[in-house]
Write a protein that holds these residues in place. Structure first.
Motif, PDB file in Angstrom:
ATOM      1  N   ASP A  42      98.144  22.537  48.392  1.00 36.57           N
ATOM      2  CA  ASP A  42      96.818  23.389  47.829  1.00 36.57           C
ATOM      3  C   ASP A  42      97.334  24.656  47.995  1.00 36.57           C
ATOM      4  N   GLN A  43      98.828  25.081  48.198  1.00 32.00           N
ATOM      5  CA  GLN A  43      98.977  26.385  48.219  1.00 32.00           C
ATOM      6  C   GLN A  43      99.823  26.749  46.983  1.00 32.00           C
ATOM      7  N   VAL A  44      99.231  28.153  46.419  1.00 34.06           N
ATOM      8  CA  VAL A  44      99.808  28.829  45.119  1.00 34.06           C
ATOM      9  C   VAL A  44     100.813  29.795  45.300  1.00 34.06           C
ATOM     10  N   GLY A  45     100.714  30.510  46.396  1.00 29.21           N
ATOM     11  CA  GLY A  45     101.724  31.886  46.576  1.00 29.21           C
ATOM     12  C   GLY A  45     101.494  32.294  47.935  1.00 29.21           C
ATOM     13  N   TRP A  46     102.036  33.508  48.106  1.00 30.58           N
ATOM     14  CA  TRP A  46     101.897  34.157  49.478  1.00 30.58           C
ATOM     15  C   TRP A  46     102.030  35.745  49.212  1.00 30.58           C
ATOM     16  N   GLN A  81     100.851  35.791  54.409  1.00 33.96           N
ATOM     17  CA  GLN A  81      99.930  34.738  54.496  1.00 33.96           C
ATOM     18  C   GLN A  81     100.143  33.998  53.224  1.00 33.96           C
ATOM     19  N   LEU A  82     100.008  32.688  53.070  1.00 28.12           N
ATOM     20  CA  LEU A  82     100.137  31.759  52.320  1.00 28.12           C
ATOM     21  C   LEU A  82      98.759  31.306  51.795  1.00 28.12           C
ATOM     22  N   ARG A  83      98.597  31.618  50.473  1.00 27.34           N
ATOM     23  CA  ARG A  83      97.363  31.572  49.796  1.00 27.34           C
ATOM     24  C   ARG A  83      97.100  30.223  49.059  1.00 27.34           C
ATOM     25  N   ARG A  84      95.699  29.738  49.255  1.00 27.92           N
ATOM     26  CA  ARG A  84      95.513  28.182  48.610  1.00 27.92           C
ATOM     27  C   ARG A  84      94.769  28.659  47.232  1.00 27.92           C
ATOM     28  N   ALA A  85      94.621  27.747  46.712  1.00 30.77           N
ATOM     29  CA  ALA A  85      94.067  27.666  45.211  1.00 30.77           C
ATOM     30  C   ALA A  85      92.645  28.337  45.285  1.00 30.77           C
ATOM     31  N   ASP A  86      91.906  27.979  46.174  1.00 29.00           N
ATOM     32  CA  ASP A  86      90.399  28.432  46.492  1.00 29.00           C
ATOM     33  C   ASP A  86      90.328  29.622  46.756  1.00 29.00           C
ATOM     34  N   GLY A  87      91.591  30.347  47.046  1.00 32.05           N
ATOM     35  CA  GLY A  87      91.444  31.816  47.481  1.00 32.05           C
ATOM     36  C   GLY A  87      91.355  31.960  48.976  1.00 32.05           C
ATOM     37  N   THR A  88      91.371  30.958  49.781  1.00 34.24           N
ATOM     38  CA  THR A  88      91.353  31.073  51.241  1.00 34.24           C
ATOM     39  C   THR A  88      93.045  31.035  51.810  1.00 34.24           C
ATOM     40  N   VAL A  89      93.112  31.582  53.055  1.00 33.47           N
ATOM     41  CA  VAL A  89      94.671  31.812  53.623  1.00 33.47           C
ATOM     42  C   VAL A  89      94.887  30.375  54.543  1.00 33.47           C
ATOM     43  N   ASP A  90      95.835  30.001  54.396  1.00 33.85           N
ATOM     44  CA  ASP A  90      96.361  28.748  55.298  1.00 33.85           C
ATOM     45  C   ASP A  90      96.420  29.109  56.746  1.00 33.85           C
ATOM     46  N   THR A  91      96.125  28.140  57.432  1.00 32.22           N
ATOM     47  CA  THR A  91      96.203  28.453  59.023  1.00 32.22           C
ATOM     48  C   THR A  91      97.436  28.813  59.364  1.00 32.22           C
ATOM     49  N   VAL A  92      98.513  28.384  58.797  1.00 30.02           N
ATOM     50  CA  VAL A  92      99.959  28.493  59.211  1.00 30.02           C
ATOM     51  C   VAL A  92     100.512  29.912  59.138  1.00 30.02           C
ATOM     52  N   SER A  93      99.551  30.891  58.376  1.00 28.30           N
ATOM     53  CA  SER A  93     100.005  32.096  58.345  1.00 28.30           C
ATOM     54  C   SER A  93      99.945  32.833  59.460  1.00 28.30           C
ATOM     55  N   GLY A  94     100.755  33.881  59.513  1.00 32.97           N
ATOM     56  CA  GLY A  94     100.959  34.861  60.922  1.00 32.97           C
ATOM     57  C   GLY A  94     102.051  35.788  60.711  1.00 32.97           C
ATOM     58  N   THR A 132     103.484  36.766  45.370  1.00 30.79           N
ATOM     59  CA  THR A 132     103.802  35.716  44.451  1.00 30.79           C
ATOM     60  C   THR A 132     102.531  35.000  44.120  1.00 30.79           C
ATOM     61  N   GLY A 133     102.565  34.211  42.921  1.00 28.49           N
ATOM     62  CA  GLY A 133     101.555  33.394  42.790  1.00 28.49           C
ATOM     63  C   GLY A 133     100.349  33.929  41.954  1.00 28.49           C
ATOM     64  N   TYR A 134     100.535  35.357  41.404  1.00 31.33           N
ATOM     65  CA  TYR A 134      99.504  35.791  40.894  1.00 31.33           C
ATOM     66  C   TYR A 134      99.805  35.683  39.227  1.00 31.33           C
ATOM     67  N   ALA A 135     101.001  35.713  38.723  1.00 29.64           N
ATOM     68  CA  ALA A 135     101.144  35.627  37.360  1.00 29.64           C
ATOM     69  C   ALA A 135     101.309  34.195  36.964  1.00 29.64           C
ATOM     70  N   GLN A 136     101.476  33.152  37.716  1.00 29.18           N
ATOM     71  CA  GLN A 136     101.510  31.926  37.921  1.00 29.18           C
ATOM     72  C   GLN A 136     101.608  31.214  39.073  1.00 29.18           C
ATOM     73  N   SER A 137     101.038  29.972  39.276  1.00 28.42           N
ATOM     74  CA  SER A 137     100.948  29.486  40.394  1.00 28.42           C
ATOM     75  C   SER A 137     102.508  29.114  40.946  1.00 28.42           C
ATOM     76  N   MET A 138     102.974  29.207  42.040  1.00 28.55           N
ATOM     77  CA  MET A 138     104.293  28.843  42.501  1.00 28.55           C
ATOM     78  C   MET A 138     104.482  27.400  43.189  1.00 28.55           C
ATOM     79  N   ARG A 139     103.319  26.679  42.999  1.00 26.90           N
ATOM     80  CA  ARG A 139     103.159  25.393  43.334  1.00 26.90           C
ATOM     81  C   ARG A 139     104.118  24.539  42.002  1.00 26.90           C
ATOM     82  N   GLY A 140     105.121  23.566  42.497  1.00 30.82           N
ATOM     83  CA  GLY A 140     105.879  22.705  41.819  1.00 30.82           C
ATOM     84  C   GLY A 140     106.958  23.592  41.105  1.00 30.82           C
ATOM     85  N   ARG A 141     107.057  24.916  41.343  1.00 32.02           N
ATOM     86  CA  ARG A 141     108.083  25.564  40.815  1.00 32.02           C
ATOM     87  C   ARG A 141     109.456  25.878  41.737  1.00 32.02           C
ATOM     88  N   PHE A 142     108.869  25.412  43.086  1.00 30.27           N
ATOM     89  CA  PHE A 142     109.942  25.640  43.921  1.00 30.27           C
ATOM     90  C   PHE A 142     109.803  24.415  45.227  1.00 30.27           C
TER      91      PHE A 142
END
Length: 390
Positions: A254-258, A275-288, A380-390
């Motif tokens: 569910d992550q799209v960028g950071w 911070q690792l951003r999710r598709a719904d705009g929230t921040v993943d708990t592993v961020s730090g 990253t992940g603002y011009a396009q989702s990074m999911r599936g690209r790396f």
């Protein structure tokens, strides 16, 4: 973070396998060029590569070099530089390694390799309101590109970082653009290296092994020269930051960028936060992140230890991406409260995959005392989702 680089490697693979060396440059007035969709090619299997399941011991200077049993690795230098007349510059010089398979090819040819390298050199010139970036790639064979230690060195063509002795705490950086723009610096660490996360082990997702080994030199004194496109040379001094990370992992489902921040304050403290951003705009708990004191001691920061608010945005005229363009960052337990603003709004790298990486100014208070500083931010992940690209 390690995750930020996988978006870059597909075009690298294509170029290397075609025995091509490509260079793309973007000045503020250049046009966007067609690019390949990297998503399918980046979906490489992870089976057979070493994974980061737990903390490991580091051995230096050997661990400054390449770790080919891991799929992905990068060496990352950024910095803020000043001339005597007050001219301000920011630079980014990065080298990436990507393994195409867990084992090298079974052949005696010196040209055959399972390692490819990719590099970016970007320069911000505040007074001329100019930002330009180039990318190059090459196979990790016959001396075209590589990373060694000891003595420490990482290079691609004539772009290079090399130790003045054997270790990575004092290095020379050199890179030049096609138009003659040149960076030539000596950088020396002012503090011991910092192991991020748990003794250098930095999880990026809850999945086992989806983590990296990550360390930094968070304050390096830098001195040298910059040559502008008109061939005028400028003597510069300032500070630099070095990251080195290696792993076999990817963004979570569910992550799209950071968003990644490196901050150097004039009271001797530094901060790294991602911070690792999710598709719904929230921040993943592993961020730090990590807060580094003047004596080099560190405090690990969890996601909830840091409050980050976006205060302005900027829309790219090339990609249409809407990027954050000013932030308020607070670490309440450390009485840190700062505002972060870009040196130039337009520091978007319009290369294989579009992302924003640039020099920033920092002002606020720390422990109730006014502070200011400099830093670098990656988005990253603002011009396009990074999911599936790396």
């Amino acid at each position: 973070m390690e995750n930020r680089m996988r978006r870059l490697f597909v075009l690298l693979l294509i170029g290397v396998l075609a025995l091509a060396v490509a260079v793309s440059r973007r000045a503020p007035t250049s046009q966007t060029t067609p690019r390949l969709d990297v998503a399918e090619a980046l979906a490489a299997p992870l089976d057979g590569f070493e994974r980061a399941f737990a903390p490991r011991p580091f051995t230096f200077p050997r661990d400054h070099g390449a770790h080919p049993t891991f799929q992905t690795e990068w060496w990352y230098y950024t910095g803020n530089l000043f001339a005597e007349n007050g001219d301000r510059f920011g630079f980014q010089l990065t080298f990436f390694r990507r393994a195409l398979s867990p084992e090298p090819p079974a052949t005696g040819s010196a040209w055959h390799t399972n390692q490819i390298y990719f590099a970016h050199f970007a320069l911000t010139d505040r007074e001329r309101e100019r930002f330009q970036a180039e990318e190059r790639w090459a196979r990790g064979a016959v001396g075209l590109a590589g990373a060694d230690a000891p003595p420490y060195r990482v290079w691609l063509d004539d772009w290079r970082v090399e130790a003045i002795a054997e270790d990575a705490d004092q290095v020379r950086l050199f890179a030049t653009h096609a138009d003659g723009t040149t960076l030539d610096l000596v950088a020396e660490a002012q503090k011991p290296l910092v192991l991020h996360g748990e003794a250098g082990w930095s999880p990026k997702d809850d999945a086992p092994g989806n983590a990296s080994y990550y360390y930094s030199f968070t304050r390096m004194q830098a001195e040298g020269r910059i040559v502008r496109p008109d061939a005028s040379a400028v003597a510069v001094r300032g500070t630099a930051w070095m990251d080195h990370e290696f792993s076999t992992s990817a963004l979570g489902e569910d992550q799209v960028g950071w968003d990644w921040f490196s901050i150097q304050l004039d009271d001797g403290w530094e901060l790294m936060y991602f911070q690792l951003r999710r598709a719904d705009g929230t921040v993943d708990t592993v961020s730090g992140g990590t807060l580094i004191a003047p004596d080099g001691t560190t405090t690990m920061l969890a996601r909830d230890d840091v409050q980050l608010e976006v205060e302005a945005t900027w829309e790219s005229p090339r990609t249409g991406a809407l990027y954050p363009a000013a932030w308020r960052l607070r670490v309440p337990a450390q009485a840190l409260d700062v505002r972060i603003t870009p040196v130039l709004n337009d520091q978007e790298l319009d290369v294989s995959v579009q992302y924003w990486e640039g020099a920033v100014d920092v002002r606020g208070t720390h422990g109730g005392t006014p502070v200011q500083g400099v830093g670098y931010v990656e988005l990253t992940g603002y011009a396009q989702s990074m999911r599936g690209r790396f």
